[in-house]
Scaffold this active site. Sequence first.
Site, PDB file in Angstrom:
ATOM      1  N   TYR A  25      24.239  54.046  32.894  1.00  0.00           N
ATOM      2  CA  TYR A  25      23.718  55.238  33.577  1.00  0.00           C
ATOM      3  C   TYR A  25      24.873  56.184  33.893  1.00  0.00           C
ATOM      4  CZ  TYR A  25      20.260  57.764  36.421  1.00  0.00           C
ATOM      5  OH  TYR A  25      19.381  58.703  36.929  1.00  0.00           O
ATOM      6  N   GLY A  26      25.712  56.432  32.863  1.00  0.00           N
ATOM      7  CA  GLY A  26      26.832  57.364  33.028  1.00  0.00           C
ATOM      8  C   GLY A  26      26.453  58.737  32.527  1.00  0.00           C
ATOM      9  N   SER A  51      26.109  47.191  39.920  1.00  0.00           N
ATOM     10  CA  SER A  51      26.509  48.516  39.426  1.00  0.00           C
ATOM     11  C   SER A  51      26.290  49.582  40.504  1.00  0.00           C
ATOM     12  CB  SER A  51      25.685  48.870  38.189  1.00  0.00           C
ATOM     13  OG  SER A  51      25.772  50.261  37.936  1.00  0.00           O
ATOM     14  N   HIS A 108      26.924  57.021  19.335  1.00  0.00           N
ATOM     15  CA  HIS A 108      28.188  57.207  18.606  1.00  0.00           C
ATOM     16  C   HIS A 108      28.310  56.006  17.674  1.00  0.00           C
ATOM     17  CE1 HIS A 108      32.247  58.175  17.596  1.00  0.00           C
ATOM     18  NE2 HIS A 108      32.848  57.358  18.448  1.00  0.00           N
ATOM     19  N   GLY A 134      26.785  64.751  28.572  1.00  0.00           N
ATOM     20  CA  GLY A 134      25.514  64.297  29.113  1.00  0.00           C
ATOM     21  C   GLY A 134      24.909  65.240  30.146  1.00  0.00           C
ATOM     22  N   GLU A 195      39.141  64.730  16.817  1.00  0.00           N
ATOM     23  CA  GLU A 195      39.829  64.626  18.109  1.00  0.00           C
ATOM     24  C   GLU A 195      41.306  64.272  17.947  1.00  0.00           C
ATOM     25  OE1 GLU A 195      36.880  62.114  19.709  1.00  0.00           O
ATOM     26  OE2 GLU A 195      37.902  60.234  19.315  1.00  0.00           O
ATOM     27  N   GLU A 227      52.708  81.839  27.090  1.00  0.00           N
ATOM     28  CA  GLU A 227      52.602  82.048  25.651  1.00  0.00           C
ATOM     29  C   GLU A 227      51.879  80.903  24.946  1.00  0.00           C
ATOM     30  OE1 GLU A 227      52.800  84.280  23.332  1.00  0.00           O
ATOM     31  OE2 GLU A 227      53.520  85.580  24.933  1.00  0.00           O
TER      32      GLU A 227
HETATM   33  P1  NAD Z   1      30.156  56.717  30.633  1.00  0.00           P
HETATM   34  O1  NAD Z   1      31.539  56.198  30.704  1.00  0.00           O
HETATM   35  O2  NAD Z   1      29.848  58.007  31.255  1.00  0.00           O
HETATM   36  O3  NAD Z   1      29.083  55.708  31.233  1.00  0.00           O
HETATM   37  C1  NAD Z   1      29.097  54.368  30.979  1.00  0.00           C
HETATM   38  C2  NAD Z   1      28.108  53.614  31.838  1.00  0.00           C
HETATM   39  O4  NAD Z   1      28.283  52.243  31.549  1.00  0.00           O
HETATM   40  C3  NAD Z   1      28.319  53.778  33.326  1.00  0.00           C
HETATM   41  O5  NAD Z   1      27.073  53.694  33.967  1.00  0.00           O
HETATM   42  C4  NAD Z   1      29.173  52.551  33.687  1.00  0.00           C
HETATM   43  O6  NAD Z   1      29.037  52.166  34.987  1.00  0.00           O
HETATM   44  C5  NAD Z   1      28.617  51.515  32.737  1.00  0.00           C
HETATM   45  N1  NAD Z   1      29.601  50.495  32.351  1.00  0.00           N
HETATM   46  C6  NAD Z   1      30.931  50.676  32.124  1.00  0.00           C
HETATM   47  N2  NAD Z   1      31.497  49.516  31.742  1.00  0.00           N
HETATM   48  C7  NAD Z   1      30.512  48.593  31.717  1.00  0.00           C
HETATM   49  C8  NAD Z   1      30.468  47.195  31.409  1.00  0.00           C
HETATM   50  N3  NAD Z   1      31.573  46.532  31.022  1.00  0.00           N
HETATM   51  N4  NAD Z   1      29.273  46.576  31.504  1.00  0.00           N
HETATM   52  C9  NAD Z   1      28.167  47.205  31.868  1.00  0.00           C
HETATM   53  N5  NAD Z   1      28.153  48.520  32.193  1.00  0.00           N
HETATM   54  C10 NAD Z   1      29.308  49.208  32.112  1.00  0.00           C
HETATM   55  O7  NAD Z   1      29.777  56.703  29.051  1.00  0.00           O
HETATM   56  P2  NAD Z   1      29.288  57.948  28.196  1.00  0.00           P
HETATM   57  O8  NAD Z   1      30.380  58.957  28.112  1.00  0.00           O
HETATM   58  O9  NAD Z   1      27.928  58.338  28.641  1.00  0.00           O
HETATM   59  O10 NAD Z   1      29.219  57.275  26.743  1.00  0.00           O
HETATM   60  C11 NAD Z   1      28.135  56.459  26.356  1.00  0.00           C
HETATM   61  C12 NAD Z   1      27.967  56.559  24.846  1.00  0.00           C
HETATM   62  O11 NAD Z   1      27.627  57.896  24.501  1.00  0.00           O
HETATM   63  C13 NAD Z   1      29.222  56.227  24.043  1.00  0.00           C
HETATM   64  O12 NAD Z   1      28.829  55.592  22.869  1.00  0.00           O
HETATM   65  C14 NAD Z   1      29.797  57.601  23.747  1.00  0.00           C
HETATM   66  O13 NAD Z   1      30.608  57.614  22.585  1.00  0.00           O
HETATM   67  C15 NAD Z   1      28.524  58.388  23.525  1.00  0.00           C
HETATM   68  N6  NAD Z   1      28.648  59.838  23.686  1.00  0.00           N
HETATM   69  C16 NAD Z   1      29.129  60.349  24.846  1.00  0.00           C
HETATM   70  C17 NAD Z   1      29.168  61.722  25.024  1.00  0.00           C
HETATM   71  C18 NAD Z   1      29.600  62.310  26.341  1.00  0.00           C
HETATM   72  O14 NAD Z   1      29.390  63.484  26.541  1.00  0.00           O
HETATM   73  N7  NAD Z   1      30.181  61.609  27.274  1.00  0.00           N
HETATM   74  C19 NAD Z   1      28.737  62.576  23.997  1.00  0.00           C
HETATM   75  C20 NAD Z   1      28.204  62.014  22.822  1.00  0.00           C
HETATM   76  C21 NAD Z   1      28.182  60.646  22.686  1.00  0.00           C
HETATM   77 MG    MG Z   2      34.260  63.457  19.974  1.00  0.00          MG
END
Ligand code: NAD
Ligand code: MG
Length: 344
Positions: A25-26, A51, A108, A134, A195, A227
């Site tokens: 839920y990130g 969590s 991803h 997100g 990247e 610059e």
């Molecule tokens: P995030 O870091 O924001 O969220 C991760 C979530 O997982 C959080 O709720 C965290 O508490 C939980 N978490 C972390 N470690 C954990 C563990 N060991 N066990 C259980 N839960 C755990 O992640 P995000 O940026 O939303 O990325 C999630 C996916 O989306 C990835 O595959 C990323 O590549 C992809 N993605 C992200 C974005 C972006 O804007 N951030 C864009 C496109 C794709």
């Molecule tokens: Mg990227």
Amino acid sequence: MPTLYYEKDADRSLINDRKVAIIGYGSQGHAHALNLRDSGIDVRVGLRAGSSSRSKAEAAGLRVLDIADAAKEADAIMLLLPDTDQADVYERDIAPNLKDGDALLFAHGFNIRYKSIVPPTTVDVAMIAPKGPGHLVRRTYVEGGGVPALIAVENDATGGAKGLALAYADAIGATRAGVLETTFTEETETDLFGEQVVLCGGLTALITAGFETLVAAGYQPESAYFECLHETKLIVDLMYEQGIAGMRFSISSTAEYGDLTRGPRIINDAVRAEMRKVLDEIQDGRFATEWINENKTGLKNYRELQEKGREHPIEKIGAQLRSMMPFISRGRERLEDISGGLES
Ligand code: NAD
Ligand code: MG
């Protein structure tokens, strides 16, 4: 022309009868869960015990389960944990709860492309990857818009994987903006290359080297900062709005002549050969292996490099100069507000 999919192309009935689990839920997790829920989809959130996100998700009216229980109950499971944590959680909590015909979904391609997750051939494996942070996925949906997305199918066990991916993209609002089909391989490799070579690695190394060259030649670090770093945004904004040719139309003819004649001397054949080597390391898996090992061994090298970057003189002078430009930090607060941090 590649096909772009819009709302009319998605068949929402393909997800209406599914039980979807959002794991994590990130940044992406909260947006997918809330958008799906508001689109009338049966959604539950899977979180680890203890969590800190549990209360947030529950306060938003979502049902929260332990990860294994959410995976067991659902027939479409979207993994939205940090990429480097997904394999362990998959092995422990998800794999034992997969049923034939379930769909395993990703935002991803990293873990599938580099085989740190190898799902059984009896489940669908698909990607729905929003091309934006997100918090924008959520905000644009609420406002009636959407963030574009990529979809891909790695394994089509049921014959319905692509239809489901498109219906999912529709339910989070992405078909309002446009959905492009790709493959796990293309998405992963181009994302890493972009990247490393251009957006993050290439750009920061270019700015830093330009700054160091001017300072070493005796110019004021303040001039070097304005610059090489500050003006980058102004130039990038022009390219973003009008392309490279449009940017060149806006700069002076002296700047443009210097650009055309000197740019290729900086990004020369040696640099292009190095770009190709970086791409080779992405394609043959050396980068992925290195990064996975770095995570397994406590991130020592990563933390040292981060610290070295933070201590660079460009940061000290930059902090001073930006403190005199409060309008910049207001922009920064807005960004944090909408994205909860930057690009993953
Ligand atoms: P995030 O870091 O924001 O969220 C991760 C979530 O997982 C959080 O709720 C965290 O508490 C939980 N978490 C972390 N470690 C954990 C563990 N060991 N066990 C259980 N839960 C755990 O992640 P995000 O940026 O939303 O990325 C999630 C996916 O989306 C990835 O595959 C990323 O590549 C992809 N993605 C992200 C974005 C972006 O804007 N951030 C864009 C496109 C794709
Ligand atoms: Mg990227």
